[in-house]
Design a protein around this motif. Structure first.
Motif, PDB file in Angstrom:
ATOM      1  N   VAL A 130     110.963 -51.075 -27.391  1.00 23.07           N
ATOM      2  CA  VAL A 130     109.935 -50.104 -27.010  1.00 23.07           C
ATOM      3  C   VAL A 130     110.351 -49.554 -25.652  1.00 23.07           C
ATOM      4  O   VAL A 130     110.407 -50.284 -24.660  1.00 23.07           O
ATOM      5  CB  VAL A 130     108.545 -50.768 -26.951  1.00 23.07           C
ATOM      6  N   LEU A 131     110.715 -48.280 -25.634  1.00 17.47           N
ATOM      7  CA  LEU A 131     111.300 -47.675 -24.438  1.00 17.47           C
ATOM      8  C   LEU A 131     110.263 -46.826 -23.717  1.00 17.47           C
ATOM      9  O   LEU A 131     109.566 -46.032 -24.337  1.00 17.47           O
ATOM     10  CB  LEU A 131     112.495 -46.789 -24.825  1.00 17.47           C
ATOM     11  N   CYS A 132     110.184 -47.022 -22.411  1.00 26.26           N
ATOM     12  CA  CYS A 132     109.174 -46.304 -21.633  1.00 26.26           C
ATOM     13  C   CYS A 132     109.796 -45.130 -20.889  1.00 26.26           C
ATOM     14  O   CYS A 132     110.808 -45.301 -20.189  1.00 26.26           O
ATOM     15  CB  CYS A 132     108.523 -47.267 -20.634  1.00 26.26           C
ATOM     16  N   TYR A 133     109.206 -43.962 -21.052  1.00 20.90           N
ATOM     17  CA  TYR A 133     109.656 -42.758 -20.337  1.00 20.90           C
ATOM     18  C   TYR A 133     108.502 -42.181 -19.542  1.00 20.90           C
ATOM     19  O   TYR A 133     107.364 -42.143 -20.019  1.00 20.90           O
ATOM     20  CB  TYR A 133     110.137 -41.675 -21.313  1.00 20.90           C
ATOM     21  N   ASP A 134     108.790 -41.733 -18.335  1.00 21.08           N
ATOM     22  CA  ASP A 134     107.767 -41.039 -17.541  1.00 21.08           C
ATOM     23  C   ASP A 134     108.482 -40.289 -16.418  1.00 21.08           C
ATOM     24  O   ASP A 134     109.672 -40.500 -16.174  1.00 21.08           O
ATOM     25  CB  ASP A 134     106.763 -42.049 -16.953  1.00 21.08           C
ATOM     26  N   ALA A 135     107.719 -39.414 -15.743  1.00 18.00           N
ATOM     27  CA  ALA A 135     108.284 -38.695 -14.598  1.00 18.00           C
ATOM     28  C   ALA A 135     108.344 -39.663 -13.425  1.00 18.00           C
ATOM     29  O   ALA A 135     107.319 -40.101 -12.931  1.00 18.00           O
ATOM     30  CB  ALA A 135     107.420 -37.489 -14.251  1.00 18.00           C
ATOM     31  N   GLU A 136     109.563 -40.010 -12.997  1.00 20.07           N
ATOM     32  CA  GLU A 136     109.649 -41.024 -11.939  1.00 20.07           C
ATOM     33  C   GLU A 136     109.129 -40.485 -10.611  1.00 20.07           C
ATOM     34  O   GLU A 136     108.716 -41.255  -9.760  1.00 20.07           O
ATOM     35  CB  GLU A 136     111.072 -41.565 -11.796  1.00 20.07           C
ATOM     36  N   SER A 137     109.115 -39.143 -10.463  1.00 21.41           N
ATOM     37  CA  SER A 137     108.574 -38.602  -9.215  1.00 21.41           C
ATOM     38  C   SER A 137     107.099 -38.981  -9.083  1.00 21.41           C
ATOM     39  O   SER A 137     106.598 -39.148  -7.981  1.00 21.41           O
ATOM     40  CB  SER A 137     108.737 -37.086  -9.175  1.00 21.41           C
ATOM     41  N   GLU A 138     106.424 -39.138 -10.222  1.00 15.22           N
ATOM     42  CA  GLU A 138     105.019 -39.560 -10.158  1.00 15.22           C
ATOM     43  C   GLU A 138     104.915 -41.065  -9.956  1.00 15.22           C
ATOM     44  O   GLU A 138     104.133 -41.538  -9.140  1.00 15.22           O
ATOM     45  CB  GLU A 138     104.287 -39.158 -11.437  1.00 15.22           C
ATOM     46  N   VAL A 139     105.723 -41.793 -10.704  1.00 17.63           N
ATOM     47  CA  VAL A 139     105.658 -43.255 -10.584  1.00 17.63           C
ATOM     48  C   VAL A 139     106.044 -43.693  -9.162  1.00 17.63           C
ATOM     49  O   VAL A 139     105.444 -44.599  -8.594  1.00 17.63           O
ATOM     50  CB  VAL A 139     106.583 -43.908 -11.636  1.00 17.63           C
ATOM     51  N   CYS A 140     107.035 -42.991  -8.576  1.00 16.83           N
ATOM     52  CA  CYS A 140     107.464 -43.339  -7.217  1.00 16.83           C
ATOM     53  C   CYS A 140     106.425 -42.946  -6.173  1.00 16.83           C
ATOM     54  O   CYS A 140     106.509 -43.370  -5.025  1.00 16.83           O
ATOM     55  CB  CYS A 140     108.803 -42.686  -6.874  1.00 16.83           C
ATOM     56  N   ALA A 141     105.444 -42.113  -6.550  1.00 15.98           N
ATOM     57  CA  ALA A 141     104.408 -41.717  -5.594  1.00 15.98           C
ATOM     58  C   ALA A 141     103.219 -42.674  -5.643  1.00 15.98           C
ATOM     59  O   ALA A 141     102.288 -42.539  -4.875  1.00 15.98           O
ATOM     60  CB  ALA A 141     103.940 -40.286  -5.882  1.00 15.98           C
TER      61      ALA A 141
END
Lengths: 124, 416
Positions: free
Chosen positions: A5-16
């Motif tokens: 199960v692979l997770c994708y997201d905008a890292e610019s948001e996760v890093c904020a």
């Protein structure tokens, strides 16, 4: 059947995320993981560092080329994965739904059945 | 509730790209900001119902650009000013979300947005305030609180900074490689200033300021735009390493805990690991620079399981290298700490005595000098140095830390 199960997201948001928020998400995901682990269904789980930490090795004409950064520039990044043992695809989807519910971001979970799996050795 | 929190994050993370593009269109910071604000308001209205757009930044640019153009037209009805001269490429307002594919623009847009905050006429504090307001989108209130000034005073400072930037003119042409490298250098320095403002401010006064986290976010953003720049890897690593010690830097009473006395189990391993990877990546480029060297020094502390295991020889060598490429009395002062560990306080004192003139107004100079004199048993001179340090301290934690030295010294002198 084993599923990744692979997770994708905008890292610019996760890093904020604030540290508190990050800790809470990890704890909430951890609670889902724990239930599946106790049922003997969850294998390796990993969270990847930001893509700024990545290098990519590509075939060059004579020798391999090492490039800074991830494989592809994308809007969402590959952030982590879970290996799950599930009887049916529905069960794997249910797991992804639980992860999604525990995760306040708009991350996407891709379910990819495994063709080959080597659990490796305990890493010291 | 959950939606609103998510929208807030999406707006924050899309802000640099959207503001950068809007600044390119409108060529005016205030207009770009107004347009962005308007786009954010519309996002708050429509996203909860329609769900998030696939590319929030592109959405905000599109909506912000249209609302900005509407504004210009409305004003034009009341003013004889021809708006088309103010605006660039008005005719392609229909070029819609294709913007998101415009990778080349996007990189220079964000760099320009960061770069306008580094104008050489702006003092450091204004650069920091402007960057946090324009790029990070912190509220004037948040920034004012961190600088311990009133909201009105900070508002005025930011307005003045914007006016200066506007009057100086913003370079809108796409920079060539040399200009881009220069911009990168200035922007990196500005990001470091933002971090330092949060870091050296010292708890507990500014415990809740987000400056350090913002600086790390900006550094990561810059590195994402320029993934093969070793100095930006060094900058990001340096900030992560310093921030990794946050939980250990102050005790329960808000007193400073020196590096060698810190509980290393409180250091943030994830940040350290990420920084070590970035240093490894940077080293492959074999193009050392000040940020990489400082990061390498911080990494030697991070790698030492205990203070006693610190590789002071290597740290001394790295400071010598740093001094060669960037001679500065502050670097010499830092090197003296390593020399004190390697060769003892006398050698370190000899190294810093010639700096007395240049660093006479520098808290750390007198603090270190006092510490070295104290180690040598020269208590009277040490006391004088500590007194000067206290007079120069900018936070109560700094002053309290020096007072601890004096108390300890008085106990030693009394033979207790």
């Amino acid at each position: 059947m084993l599923y990744a199960v692979l997770c994708y997201d905008a890292e610019s948001e996760v890093c904020a995320w604030s540290k508190e928020m990050d800790d809470k998400v990890m704890a909430d995901l951890g609670a889902v993981n724990q239930r599946y682990a106790e049922a003997g269904k969850l294998g390796p789980v990993a969270r990847l560092m930001p893509t700024t930490a990545a290098v990519t090795v590509r075939k060059g004409a004579t020798e391999n080329i090492v490039m800074d950064g991830p494989f592809a520039e994308t809007k969402e990044q590959f952030l982590g994965f879970f290996v799950l043992q599930a009887e049916t695809l529905d069960e794997a989807i249910a797991f992804a739904r639980e992860l999604s519910a525990a995760n306040p971001a708009n991350g996407t979970y891709e379910i990819r059945p495994l063709q080959f799996f080597n659990p490796g050795v305990p890493i010291t | 509730m959950r939606d609103l929190a998510w929208i807030d994050l999406a707006l924050t993370s899309a802000r640099p790209q959207a503001m950068g593009a809007l600044l390119r269109y409108f060529r005016d910071l205030d207009m770009a900001e107004e347009a962005f604000q308007e786009a954010c308001l519309r996002a708050l209205k429509t996203w909860p119902d329609k769900g998030p757009p696939r590319d929030p930044a592109a959405w905000l640019i599109f909506v912000g650009r249209n609302s900005g153009i509407d504004q210009v037209r409305k004003r034009a009805r009341n003013q004889p000013l021809p708006p088309e001269e103010v605006l660039s490429d008005l005719e392609d307002t229909e070029s819609d979300l294709a913007e998101r594919l415009d990778g080349a623009h996007y990189r220079d847009d964000i760099l320009r947005l960061l770069f306008v905050c580094c104008h050489p006429d702006l003092p450091a504090t204004q650069q920091i305030a402007l960057a946090l307001r324009i790029v990070s989108g912190l509220s004037v209130k948040q920034i004012a609180r961190a600088f311990l000034v009133s909201e009105a005073a900070m508002e005025q400072r930011i307005t003045r900074a914007k006016a200066k930037v506007g009057a100086a003119g913003i370079a809108f042409e796409t920079p060539d490689a040399a200009a881009r490298a220069e911009r990168l250098g200035l922007v990196s320095a500005m990001i470091y200033l933002v971090f330092n403002e949060g870091y050296s401010a010292g708890l507990p006064e500014k415990a809740d300021t987000p400056f350090c986290a913002e600086a790390i976010r900006l550094a990561r953003l810059l590195l994402k735009l320029f993934p093969a720049e070793p100095e930006i890897m060094g900058l990001t690593a340096l900030l992560l390493l310093q921030q990794s010690r946050l939980a250990a830097r102050f005790d329960a009473e808000g007193q400073i805990v020196l590096l060698e006395d810190q509980d290393r189990s409180l250091w943030d391993r994830a940040m350290i690991d990420e920084a070590l990877v970035l240093i490894d990546k940077a080293l492959r480029h074999r193009a050392p620079g000040p940020f990489q060297i400082q990061a390498a020094i911080a990494a030697l502390h991070a790698r030492a399981a205990t203070a006693a295991e610190t590789d002071w020889v290597e740290i001394d060598l790295l400071y010598q290298t740093l001094e060669r490429i960037q001679p500065s009395p502050v670097v010499r002062l830092n090197r003296a700490v390593a020399v004190a560990k390697r060769e003892g306080p006398e050698a370190a004192l000899a190294l810093i005595e010639p700096l007395a003139g240049k660093l006479s107004g520098y808290f750390y100079f007198h603090g270190l000098r006092g510490g070295l004199l104290k180690q040598l048993g020269r208590y009277r001179e040490a006391h004088e140095a500590f007194d000067r340090a206290i007079a120069l301290a900018t936070t109560s934690a700094e002053a309290a830390h020096i007072r601890q030295h004096i108390d300890q010294m008085q106990r030693e002198a009394a033979g207790l």
